[in-house]
Design an enzyme around this catalytic site. Structure first.
Site, PDB file in Angstrom:
ATOM      1  N   ASN A 251       1.353   2.936  -2.674  1.00 27.36           N
ATOM      2  CA  ASN A 251       0.712   3.863  -3.433  1.00 27.36           C
ATOM      3  C   ASN A 251      -0.550   4.326  -2.769  1.00 27.36           C
ATOM      4  O   ASN A 251      -0.823   5.713  -2.966  1.00 27.36           O
ATOM      5  CB  ASN A 251       0.359   3.151  -4.969  1.00 27.36           C
ATOM      6  CG  ASN A 251       1.437   3.121  -5.646  1.00 27.36           C
ATOM      7  OD1 ASN A 251       1.720   4.133  -6.413  1.00 27.36           O
ATOM      8  ND2 ASN A 251       2.060   2.074  -6.108  1.00 27.36           N
TER       9      ASN A 251
ATOM     10  N   ASP B 120      -4.870  -4.148 -18.470  1.00 25.24           N
ATOM     11  CA  ASP B 120      -3.689  -3.012 -18.821  1.00 25.24           C
ATOM     12  C   ASP B 120      -4.003  -2.126 -20.078  1.00 25.24           C
ATOM     13  O   ASP B 120      -3.104  -1.660 -20.620  1.00 25.24           O
ATOM     14  CB  ASP B 120      -2.332  -3.384 -18.514  1.00 25.24           C
ATOM     15  CG  ASP B 120      -2.109  -3.784 -17.207  1.00 25.24           C
ATOM     16  OD1 ASP B 120      -2.427  -3.540 -16.209  1.00 25.24           O
ATOM     17  OD2 ASP B 120      -1.355  -4.901 -17.101  1.00 25.24           O
TER      18      ASP B 120
ATOM     19  N   GLY C 116       0.629  -1.378   0.117  1.00 26.83           N
ATOM     20  CA  GLY C 116       0.069  -0.031  -0.264  1.00 26.83           C
ATOM     21  C   GLY C 116       0.861   1.288  -0.001  1.00 26.83           C
ATOM     22  O   GLY C 116       0.265   2.437   0.344  1.00 26.83           O
TER      23      GLY C 116
ATOM     24  N   HIS D 149       0.286   1.054 -13.031  1.00 31.66           N
ATOM     25  CA  HIS D 149       1.071  -0.222 -13.554  1.00 31.66           C
ATOM     26  C   HIS D 149       2.620   0.211 -13.573  1.00 31.66           C
ATOM     27  O   HIS D 149       2.975   1.343 -14.318  1.00 31.66           O
ATOM     28  CB  HIS D 149       0.422  -0.386 -14.943  1.00 31.66           C
ATOM     29  CG  HIS D 149       1.284  -1.723 -15.377  1.00 31.66           C
ATOM     30  ND1 HIS D 149       0.785  -2.849 -15.062  1.00 31.66           N
ATOM     31  CD2 HIS D 149       2.322  -1.893 -16.248  1.00 31.66           C
ATOM     32  CE1 HIS D 149       1.694  -3.970 -15.365  1.00 31.66           C
ATOM     33  NE2 HIS D 149       2.652  -3.462 -16.271  1.00 31.66           N
TER      34      HIS D 149
ATOM     35  N   ASN E  43      -5.897   2.570 -12.794  1.00 32.05           N
ATOM     36  CA  ASN E  43      -4.906   1.610 -12.186  1.00 32.05           C
ATOM     37  C   ASN E  43      -3.459   2.120 -12.337  1.00 32.05           C
ATOM     38  O   ASN E  43      -3.375   2.866 -13.432  1.00 32.05           O
ATOM     39  CB  ASN E  43      -5.005   0.292 -12.967  1.00 32.05           C
ATOM     40  CG  ASN E  43      -4.091  -0.711 -12.562  1.00 32.05           C
ATOM     41  OD1 ASN E  43      -3.994  -0.789 -11.268  1.00 32.05           O
ATOM     42  ND2 ASN E  43      -3.398  -1.232 -13.503  1.00 32.05           N
TER      43      ASN E  43
HETATM   44  C1  GAR Z   1       3.158  -1.333  -7.420  1.00 37.28           C
HETATM   45  O1  GAR Z   1       4.324  -1.217  -7.954  1.00 37.28           O
HETATM   46  C2  GAR Z   1       2.063  -1.282  -8.574  1.00 37.28           C
HETATM   47  O2  GAR Z   1       2.227  -0.506  -9.516  1.00 37.28           O
HETATM   48  C3  GAR Z   1       1.911  -2.785  -8.986  1.00 37.28           C
HETATM   49  O3  GAR Z   1       2.025  -3.243  -7.487  1.00 37.28           O
HETATM   50  C4  GAR Z   1       2.813  -2.685  -6.766  1.00 37.28           C
HETATM   51  C5  GAR Z   1       2.015  -2.450  -5.421  1.00 37.28           C
HETATM   52  O4  GAR Z   1       2.668  -1.676  -4.356  1.00 37.28           O
HETATM   53  N1  GAR Z   1       0.680  -2.952  -9.403  1.00 37.28           N
HETATM   54  C6  GAR Z   1       0.710  -4.025 -10.684  1.00 37.28           C
HETATM   55  O5  GAR Z   1       1.669  -4.480 -11.068  1.00 37.28           O
HETATM   56  C7  GAR Z   1      -0.923  -3.978 -11.224  1.00 37.28           C
HETATM   57  N2  GAR Z   1      -0.692  -4.675 -12.581  1.00 37.28           N
HETATM   58  P1  GAR Z   1       2.012  -1.005  -3.329  1.00 37.28           P
HETATM   59  O6  GAR Z   1       0.936  -1.803  -2.447  1.00 37.28           O
HETATM   60  O7  GAR Z   1       3.103  -0.567  -2.087  1.00 37.28           O
HETATM   61  O8  GAR Z   1       1.164   0.261  -3.696  1.00 37.28           O
END
Ligand code: GAR
Length: 449
Positions: free
Chosen positions: A16, A153, A14, A112, A110
């Protein structure tokens, strides 16, 4: 402010989500409010971040739900419970079905961790994306925020940011740098952009039916000029009519309202000071049979005469135009209430009109009539000027929808208090019982002997 209600969907750390929470605190995300954090994983650290920020949380796991359908149904229930209008997928490691995303068309975004269309689609998520980038040997990668549609995506790109790959990068090191330099930067900004659009769309939809308090509208406007309000009182269905005048010049401030036999007139306060009586001295309100006419000029008499001839409000006003007071070309505003013809039909209906110059030169007149079916507690307010100015800007748009209280004194007070102290001159308010024709009235004059 009617902010867009956001749910952030997560599965893991989490970070982001944290960037969004911080952006909300710093005012970067200001047209949206995170009201729910939903995790597909009951031990996601992101849930702790949400609790710490005082945001409600929910957990819906695919394992517990048993099927994709039940999983999505569980998510939908949470979203609906919180009135969610926009969804941010922030490290949400589940693919949502076409049926689900269609419900939130251009409302799900989203983040990515690559520059789409590189290293994306089914199977490309989390650390795997960075492994793919390093295996391929790209020198530049980055992050993308996009709308979510039925193609993983594959939705429209909202924002991207590039990050250089360094010689000694491992997938983990690269992942961290892409997050800090790209994802946490662009996700809050993209979320703000979408939340702002959704808020504007929502406001545009509700504006049609919004009801303002007239006191508030007047308090924001030092010079609405002359104004007419017609509507229905909130509880007992009285036909409400109000008329006020304001003035900036000595000539127009030198006036009072007087009542004679149930009709309302403007008169000079000090007759010795009258310079030009033509536009300031007139019958403002007259009654003809079951009709009550109220206007800001001598078109009151024109309408009266047409009614006598068996003709109507619009026909009368076809023969008139805005005032000849160049360069203002002040519009003529009029209203008429028609009461039910007999005891069996005690209701009423009303019309409003504005005759205004269609250009700054006063060479063409536009004539607009509005016809209303009354609604309890709702009135329509039309006035001559948008605001103060030189020349004075003519009223624009439809009559404003305003609340009409049940109590005549409350309404009179709201109007008189709202009107600018220096410019207000006189106010008249009448509440008529459409069943009996009996009415109550209030008259306020600033000029008193
Ligand atoms: C992030 O790097 C995000 O971009 C990726 O997972 C991570 C989550 O980190 N998402 C994907 O790959 C979606 N296809 P977080 O839980 O610390 O935000």
């Amino acid at each position: 402010m009617n902010k867009t209600k956001i749910a952030v969907l997560i599965s893991g750390g989490g970070t982001n989500l944290q960037a969004l929470i911080d952006a909300q605190k710093d005012g970067v995300l200001r047209h949206g409010r995170i009201v729910l954090v939903l995790s597909s994983n009951s031990i996601a650290y992101g849930l702790k971040r949400a609790v710490e920020a005082g945001i409600e949380t929910a957990v819906v796991t695919k394992k517990q739900a048993g099927s994709q359908e039940a999983f999505e149904q569980g998510i939908l229930e949470e979203l609906e419970k919180h009135g969610i209008e926009m969804i941010v997928l922030a490290g949400f490691m589940q693919i949502l079905s076409a049926d689900f995303v269609k419900r939130y068309d251009r409302r799900i975004i989203n983040v990515h961790p690559s520059l789409i269309p590189a290293f994306c689609g089914k199977g490309a998520y989390g650390l795997r994306v960075h492994e793919m980038a390093l295996e391929y040997g790209v020198k530049v990668t980055g992050a993308t925020v996009h709308y979510v549609n039925e193609v993983p995506d594959g939705g429209e790109i909202i924002m991207q940011k590039a990050v250089s790959v360094r010689k000694n990068d491992t997938p983990k090191i690269l992942q961290k740098r892409v997050m800090a330099e790209a994802e946490w930067q662009i996700l809050p900004r993209a979320a703000e952009r979408v939340a702002k659009r959704l808020m504007a769309e929502k406001n545009a939809r509700t504006r049609t039916y919004r009801i303002d308090n007239i006191g508030g509208l007047l308090a924001e406007n030092a010079y609405p000029g002359r104004g007419i309000v017609i509507g229905e009182s909130k509880e007992t269905g009285k036909a409400v009519c109000a008329y006020f005048i304001m003035g900036r010049s000595e000539n127009s401030r030198n006036r009072v309202f007087t009542l004679k036999d149930g009709e309302l007139f403007t008169e000079p306060f000090d007759p010795s000071k009258v310079k030009d009586p033509s536009l300031i001295i007139y019958a403002a309100l007259r009654k003809f049979q079951n009709r009550l006419i109220v206007t800001n000029g001598d078109q009151t008499d024109t309408i009266y005469e047409f009614l006598e001839k068996g003709q109507g409000f619009e026909q009368a006003l076809e023969t008139r135009q805005f005032e000849p007071d160049e360069p203002n070309f002040t519009p003529r505003i009029s209203g008429m209430i028609t009461f039910g013809q007999n005891q069996d039909e005690p209701g009423f209906a009303y019309k409003m009109s504005i005759l205004k110059s269609e250009d700054p030169e006063g060479s063409r007149c536009g004539r607009y009539t509005y016809s209303y079916e009354p609604e309890a507690g709702l009135g329509h307010f039309i006035h001559t000027y948008e605001c103060d100015g030189n020349p004075l800007p003519t009223f624009a748009g439809e009559p404003e929808r305003v609340a009409i209280p049940e109590d005549i004194d409350a309404f009179t007070d709201e109007l008189w208090t709202g009107l600018n102290t220096d410019n207000k001159i006189s106010l008249y308010v009448r509440y008529t019982d459409p069943a009996t024709g009996e009415y109550e009235e209030r008259l306020v004059n600033k000029n008193t002997k």
